[in-house]
Structure formats: C-alpha cells, structure tokens
Write a protein that holds these residues in place. Structure first.
Motif, PDB file in Angstrom:
ATOM      1  N   ASN A   1      42.373  23.330  27.334  1.00 45.38           N
ATOM      2  CA  ASN A   1      41.974  24.712  27.789  1.00 45.38           C
ATOM      3  C   ASN A   1      41.627  24.199  28.961  1.00 45.38           C
ATOM      4  O   ASN A   1      39.901  24.040  29.606  1.00 45.38           O
ATOM      5  CB  ASN A   1      40.618  24.988  26.790  1.00 45.38           C
ATOM      6  CG  ASN A   1      39.746  26.555  27.131  1.00 45.38           C
ATOM      7  OD1 ASN A   1      40.538  26.932  27.933  1.00 45.38           O
ATOM      8  ND2 ASN A   1      38.684  26.207  26.411  1.00 45.38           N
ATOM      9  N   ASP A   2      42.050  24.492  30.635  1.00 49.89           N
ATOM     10  CA  ASP A   2      41.844  23.764  31.375  1.00 49.89           C
ATOM     11  C   ASP A   2      40.282  25.343  32.130  1.00 49.89           C
ATOM     12  O   ASP A   2      39.990  24.886  33.169  1.00 49.89           O
ATOM     13  CB  ASP A   2      43.223  23.357  32.339  1.00 49.89           C
ATOM     14  CG  ASP A   2      43.799  22.383  31.580  1.00 49.89           C
ATOM     15  OD1 ASP A   2      42.864  21.390  31.345  1.00 49.89           O
ATOM     16  OD2 ASP A   2      45.107  22.438  32.357  1.00 49.89           O
ATOM     17  N   ASP A   3      41.197  26.207  31.388  1.00 50.31           N
ATOM     18  CA  ASP A   3      39.770  26.984  31.605  1.00 50.31           C
ATOM     19  C   ASP A   3      38.562  26.980  31.673  1.00 50.31           C
ATOM     20  O   ASP A   3      38.146  27.859  32.526  1.00 50.31           O
ATOM     21  CB  ASP A   3      40.421  29.141  31.143  1.00 50.31           C
ATOM     22  CG  ASP A   3      42.158  29.098  31.646  1.00 50.31           C
ATOM     23  OD1 ASP A   3      42.476  29.075  32.750  1.00 50.31           O
ATOM     24  OD2 ASP A   3      42.897  30.188  30.276  1.00 50.31           O
ATOM     25  N   ALA A   4      38.449  26.347  30.655  1.00 47.88           N
ATOM     26  CA  ALA A   4      36.889  26.364  30.832  1.00 47.88           C
ATOM     27  C   ALA A   4      36.288  24.848  32.002  1.00 47.88           C
ATOM     28  O   ALA A   4      34.644  25.430  32.356  1.00 47.88           O
ATOM     29  CB  ALA A   4      36.690  24.939  29.447  1.00 47.88           C
ATOM     30  N   TYR A   5      37.043  24.519  32.928  1.00 51.46           N
ATOM     31  CA  TYR A   5      37.148  23.715  34.189  1.00 51.46           C
ATOM     32  C   TYR A   5      35.842  25.046  34.578  1.00 51.46           C
ATOM     33  O   TYR A   5      35.450  24.414  36.087  1.00 51.46           O
ATOM     34  CB  TYR A   5      37.650  22.765  34.464  1.00 51.46           C
ATOM     35  CG  TYR A   5      38.061  22.118  33.699  1.00 51.46           C
ATOM     36  CD1 TYR A   5      37.319  20.754  33.267  1.00 51.46           C
ATOM     37  CD2 TYR A   5      39.190  21.682  33.226  1.00 51.46           C
ATOM     38  CE1 TYR A   5      37.732  20.434  32.175  1.00 51.46           C
ATOM     39  CE2 TYR A   5      39.739  20.703  32.197  1.00 51.46           C
ATOM     40  CZ  TYR A   5      39.183  19.569  31.867  1.00 51.46           C
ATOM     41  OH  TYR A   5      39.203  18.800  30.974  1.00 51.46           O
ATOM     42  N   VAL A   6      36.923  26.016  34.987  1.00 53.61           N
ATOM     43  CA  VAL A   6      36.579  27.147  35.744  1.00 53.61           C
ATOM     44  C   VAL A   6      36.573  28.478  35.640  1.00 53.61           C
ATOM     45  O   VAL A   6      36.047  28.899  36.408  1.00 53.61           O
ATOM     46  CB  VAL A   6      38.060  26.619  36.626  1.00 53.61           C
ATOM     47  CG1 VAL A   6      38.341  26.068  38.014  1.00 53.61           C
ATOM     48  CG2 VAL A   6      38.705  27.956  36.132  1.00 53.61           C
ATOM     49  N   ALA A   7      35.868  28.449  34.417  1.00 52.46           N
ATOM     50  CA  ALA A   7      35.160  29.613  33.941  1.00 52.46           C
ATOM     51  C   ALA A   7      33.660  29.959  34.577  1.00 52.46           C
ATOM     52  O   ALA A   7      32.761  29.001  34.372  1.00 52.46           O
ATOM     53  CB  ALA A   7      34.846  29.511  32.388  1.00 52.46           C
TER      54      ALA A   7
ATOM     55  N   ARG B   1      45.912  21.965  37.429  1.00 46.16           N
ATOM     56  CA  ARG B   1      46.608  21.712  35.666  1.00 46.16           C
ATOM     57  C   ARG B   1      46.813  20.566  35.073  1.00 46.16           C
ATOM     58  O   ARG B   1      47.287  20.201  35.100  1.00 46.16           O
ATOM     59  CB  ARG B   1      46.564  23.580  34.977  1.00 46.16           C
ATOM     60  CG  ARG B   1      45.154  23.822  35.435  1.00 46.16           C
ATOM     61  CD  ARG B   1      45.795  25.820  35.371  1.00 46.16           C
ATOM     62  NE  ARG B   1      44.841  26.449  35.624  1.00 46.16           N
ATOM     63  CZ  ARG B   1      44.311  27.059  35.267  1.00 46.16           C
ATOM     64  NH1 ARG B   1      44.019  27.090  34.229  1.00 46.16           N
ATOM     65  NH2 ARG B   1      43.352  28.213  36.026  1.00 46.16           N
ATOM     66  N   ASN B   2      46.666  21.078  33.396  1.00 50.86           N
ATOM     67  CA  ASN B   2      47.598  19.701  33.117  1.00 50.86           C
ATOM     68  C   ASN B   2      47.464  18.315  33.240  1.00 50.86           C
ATOM     69  O   ASN B   2      48.468  17.056  32.918  1.00 50.86           O
ATOM     70  CB  ASN B   2      48.848  19.542  32.614  1.00 50.86           C
ATOM     71  CG  ASN B   2      49.176  21.808  31.812  1.00 50.86           C
ATOM     72  OD1 ASN B   2      48.712  21.906  30.844  1.00 50.86           O
ATOM     73  ND2 ASN B   2      50.142  22.133  32.251  1.00 50.86           N
ATOM     74  N   ILE B   3      45.764  17.640  33.690  1.00 58.64           N
ATOM     75  CA  ILE B   3      45.153  16.776  33.809  1.00 58.64           C
ATOM     76  C   ILE B   3      44.220  16.454  33.311  1.00 58.64           C
ATOM     77  O   ILE B   3      43.062  17.431  33.009  1.00 58.64           O
ATOM     78  CB  ILE B   3      45.807  16.876  35.694  1.00 58.64           C
ATOM     79  CG1 ILE B   3      46.573  17.116  36.121  1.00 58.64           C
ATOM     80  CG2 ILE B   3      45.182  15.321  35.810  1.00 58.64           C
ATOM     81  CD1 ILE B   3      46.635  17.094  37.414  1.00 58.64           C
ATOM     82  N   PRO B   4      44.051  14.925  32.015  1.00 58.25           N
ATOM     83  CA  PRO B   4      45.317  14.337  32.496  1.00 58.25           C
ATOM     84  C   PRO B   4      46.172  14.325  31.645  1.00 58.25           C
ATOM     85  O   PRO B   4      46.859  13.510  30.656  1.00 58.25           O
ATOM     86  CB  PRO B   4      44.467  12.826  32.467  1.00 58.25           C
ATOM     87  CG  PRO B   4      43.089  13.936  31.204  1.00 58.25           C
ATOM     88  CD  PRO B   4      42.980  15.394  31.925  1.00 58.25           C
ATOM     89  N   GLU B   5      46.191  15.534  30.292  1.00 60.08           N
ATOM     90  CA  GLU B   5      46.775  15.677  29.722  1.00 60.08           C
ATOM     91  C   GLU B   5      46.898  17.308  29.041  1.00 60.08           C
ATOM     92  O   GLU B   5      46.034  18.144  29.404  1.00 60.08           O
ATOM     93  CB  GLU B   5      45.363  15.228  27.987  1.00 60.08           C
ATOM     94  CG  GLU B   5      47.518  14.717  26.818  1.00 60.08           C
ATOM     95  CD  GLU B   5      46.065  14.306  25.545  1.00 60.08           C
ATOM     96  OE1 GLU B   5      46.005  14.853  24.344  1.00 60.08           O
ATOM     97  OE2 GLU B   5      46.124  13.075  25.817  1.00 60.08           O
TER      98      GLU B   5
END
Length: 456
Positions: free
Chosen positions: A394-400, A386-390
């Motif tokens: 809302n990183d949860d969106a990538y795995v929801a 997480r926290n890549i690239p910034e």
C-alpha cells in the motif's frame, strides 16, 4: 473606346505613383527632407521581416562541484542522476562525489571547521540549525528564483526544516512521514482484517488489545504495537494528539508539561504501561522483528528492514496510515537533504544545484534509484518511486494526508543547543515515569526547565 481607356489607365497609374512617392518622402517622424538609403534587400525578406540573430550563449569557465554525502553506492547513484539533469542547464559544471564516513553531517561540520567542507553536503533535518548557527550553509532564496522552484509544489512540513529567519537553507530530498507497518499473518491468525486508511484510534486500540498475549506471570509474549516511542518525530506528534502544543509560539519556550500535551502523551504511554505496547527503554525479545507484534510505527526508509524481517520470520507484511486520533491528527515526519557551503568558491553553482533538487526533473532523477518518496506534490502520482522494496504494498500510505504532517519545530525554531538535547531529556522523563519514579507531569516539568534554560 479602347484608346480612351488605355489613356485613362495610364494617367491614373502615373497619379498613384506620384502620390506614393510624395508620401514616402514626407514621412511622419518630423524629419522632412531627410532621406536615407534603405538597406539592401536580401532577395527573400524585407528588412522588417528579418528575424533578429540569437545572442551567443555566455561561455562560462569550467566548474567542478564537490558533493559530500553517504558512503553509499545507491546514494551516489541518486546524486549522479540528479546531477545529469542539472547539467542540462549548467553544462559547464562537473561533479566530484565525496563519500563522508560515519555520520555525514557530523563529518561535514568537522570539515567546515578546517575550511575544506565540500561545496554541497548532505544534512539530516536535525543538522540544519547547527550548520546555520555556525554560518557554514548559504541561503537558497535567490537560487530558488533562478531555478524556477515552485514552493507551492513542495510538502510544507519538509520545507519547514530549512526555513530559518526568513530564508531557506536546505532542500529536502525525501518525504518520510510515519506509517504503520503491519504483520498481516499475525492479524489473520487472530481473525482480524488488514486495517484501511481512515481507521480510528478506538479501532486501533481494540485490535492491539485483541492480539496482545500474556503468560501467567503477566509478561507480554505477543504485543499489539511497537510505537517506536523514543524518537523525536513521534514525541512531537503524540504531544499534539489531544489538541495541545508543546511550544509556546509567542515566548518560544517549550511546554511539555501542559495538561493537553500530557493527555496526548498518555494515549500512547498508558498502552506501554499496560503491556499492550513495547517499552522502548526495556526492550523485549518479543518484538516486531521476531514476528511477535502486530504493528510497528516507522517511515518508508524502514521498509527494506521490515521486508528482511518478514522473510526471516516467514510472515506477510503491508503498510497502512496512522490511526486517526480524536482531537488532532498529527503525523510525525522527517527528512534529509542537501545544503550549499556558504564559503564555496562556486557559490552560485552550488546553490543552483541544491535548489534544482526541488524542480520536477532533477527530483525525479534523484528518486529513480529508489531512495526517496517525492516531496513534490506533482510527483506523488508518478509510479517511479512505488513498488519499492517490494511490489503489491500500500504505497499510498507513504504520501497520504500531507496536510497532517508535523515537522519537528524544536529542531528549527529553537537554538541548536536546546533542540539537540530534547530527545534525551524526554527519554529521561519517560524512563522515570515508566519506572514509577515520578509522575509524568513532574518528569516533563524538568524537560521544560532544562530546555528553556538553553533558550535566550
């Protein structure tokens, strides 16, 4: 009294010893009269208490595995970190990384024709069927067993890319499912809050109509969305949005001209025709990169580019899940990964290495360089990716909603000649439709006819 007691005890002791010796000599194994000399006692443990000596590990000859992938420092670092975890169980193996120029998959296929393809190669999802048909990649089922791969821990849509005729030929390295990159600054200027997970299709359409700006000539100067329309993962998802299916699962023939498939396509295509969404076949200078569109459909590997666009045009960005469509919520997805050369001189080590990518420690090691969203469910909650690239997105969106991920079955279930031609055929169909040269039904009938002609 004391004398009687001592005699009694002595007699009893002699009787006990005699009984014990008789019992030991008679035994209970049917070999009466057969006596053996017991092993010498080591002074610490009886023979029964001794721990068996561990067998020395089988010494294996040194093996150098060649791994071909991108000419990229970050990808090489990821592979080397993965390999370091693999060496804990395979210490006799060493790595030689080979940078494949251009498209690594195409380069590897050329190398295979001349017999010098690396032991392990990077493949895009769409490459797997071609490599399989040419017999140059090895099945991984036995290696999955040896390495203890838990297939229930792997995103099923990502695993589908390597599943052909009952075997697996590919280990996915990352989860790339469609999300909506958002220009938060543009929304704020229009008084619209950042959407949240679970927003509906109707809410999405309302927003893009609010933010779209046209000049007096009817030209769109600010768009609601760039659907990234001319991309197979989106075609596949859009085709299912109204409950249709682009592939007849009994005949294994495509049916893009099915009314329900057309209905799903039109949910998106009509917004393009009406000027609310960017037409990918007549690109506009007023696009998301220029800060002149609210939304952009893409996947996590595009986040670095979005960050650069936002910095260049001074807008804030974030990411949200796709809006939920009314009939079927289908999320287009893709991946890349690694396969083993079927003709490798070190086939067991090559397949074991590829299989190990789907076990937690090597998978996490690969992703520490920031290249990948994990395909393993057990690592989704781990903060390493997480926290890549910034930070702060809302990183949860990538795995929801992984249950809604749809793989590109056309790449896996159809012959490579048909699957590889499909994107161009669909593009031709929509160009004709957007230009008013054909109805969408007639244009898609051509797609069906030409694709099915390549399916035996």
């Amino acid at each position: 009294m004391q004398t009687i007691t001592r005699k009694s005890l002595l007699i009893a002791l002699i009787a006990i010893i005699a009984f014990t010796l008789a019992a030991c000599s008679s035994g209970n194994n049917g070999n009466k009269g057969n006596t053996t000399t017991p092993p010498a006692n080591d002074g610490n443990k009886t023979n029964e208490q001794k721990e068996p000596e561990a067998e020395p590990p089988v010494k294996k000859d040194p093996v150098e595995l060649t791994v071909g992938s991108w000419a990229s420092e970050s990808e090489q670092k990821s592979v080397e970190d993965w390999f370091a975890a693999f060496q804990k169980t395979h210490p006799h193996v060493t790595l030689k990384y080979i940078a494949l120029e251009g498209d690594p998959g195409a380069t590897a296929l050329t190398m295979a024709a001349s017999g010098n393809m690396p032991d392990v190669v990077w493949l895009a999802d769409g490459h797997v069927r071609s490599f399989y048909e040419q017999g140059v990649i090895a099945p991984l089922n036995d290696a999955f067993d040896r390495m203890g791969v838990d297939l229930n821990d792997v995103n099923p849509a990502m695993m589908s890319y390597g599943a052909i005729d009952g075997n697996y030929y590919f280990s996915p390295r990352d989860l790339s499912h469609m999300v909506v990159f958002t220009n938060k600054t543009l929304l704020e200027q229009e008084g619209i809050p950042m959407p949240t997970d679970g927003w509906t299709w109707d809410q999405f359409v309302d927003i893009i109509k609010q933010v779209t700006k046209k000049n007096d000539a009817g030209e769109t100067m600010q768009y609601g969305v760039d659907f990234n329309f001319n991309w197979l993962p989106n075609y596949i998802a859009f085709a299912q949005a109204a409950g249709g299916d682009y592939l007849n699962r009994e005949t294994m023939k495509v049916q893009f001209s099915d009314p329900k498939v057309i209905e799903g396509f039109n949910m998106y295509a009509n917004l393009i025709k009406e000027g609310y969404a960017i037409n990918p076949f007549t690109p506009s200078p007023n696009n998301f990169a220029e800060g002149k569109a609210a939304f952009f459909f893409h996947v996590r590997p595009g986040a670095n580019t979005v960050k650069d666009w936002a910095k260049a045009k001074n807008f804030q960005w974030d990411v949200v899940t796709l809006p939920v469509t009314p009939i079927k919520y289908a999320v287009g997805s893709g991946t890349s990964g690694y396969a083993a050369n079927a003709k490798s001189k070190h086939l067991e080590e090559a397949t074991d290495f590829v299989a190990s990518l789907l076990t937690p420690e090597p998978h996490k090691a690969f992703g520490l360089a920031g290249n990948a969203v994990p395909v393993l469910k057990s690592l989704v909650g781990d903060p390493y990716w997480r926290n890549i690239p910034e930070a702060g997105k809302n990183d949860d969106a990538y795995v929801a909603h992984p249950e809604n991920d749809v793989g590109r079955d056309t790449d896996v279930l159809l012959p490579a000649a048909a699957g590889s031609k499909l994107t161009n055929l669909l593009a031709d169909a929509f160009i004709k439709y957007f230009n008013g040269q054909a109805s969408l039904e007639d244009a898609l009938k051509v797609v069906d006819e030409q694709t099915n002609a390549l399916i035996k």
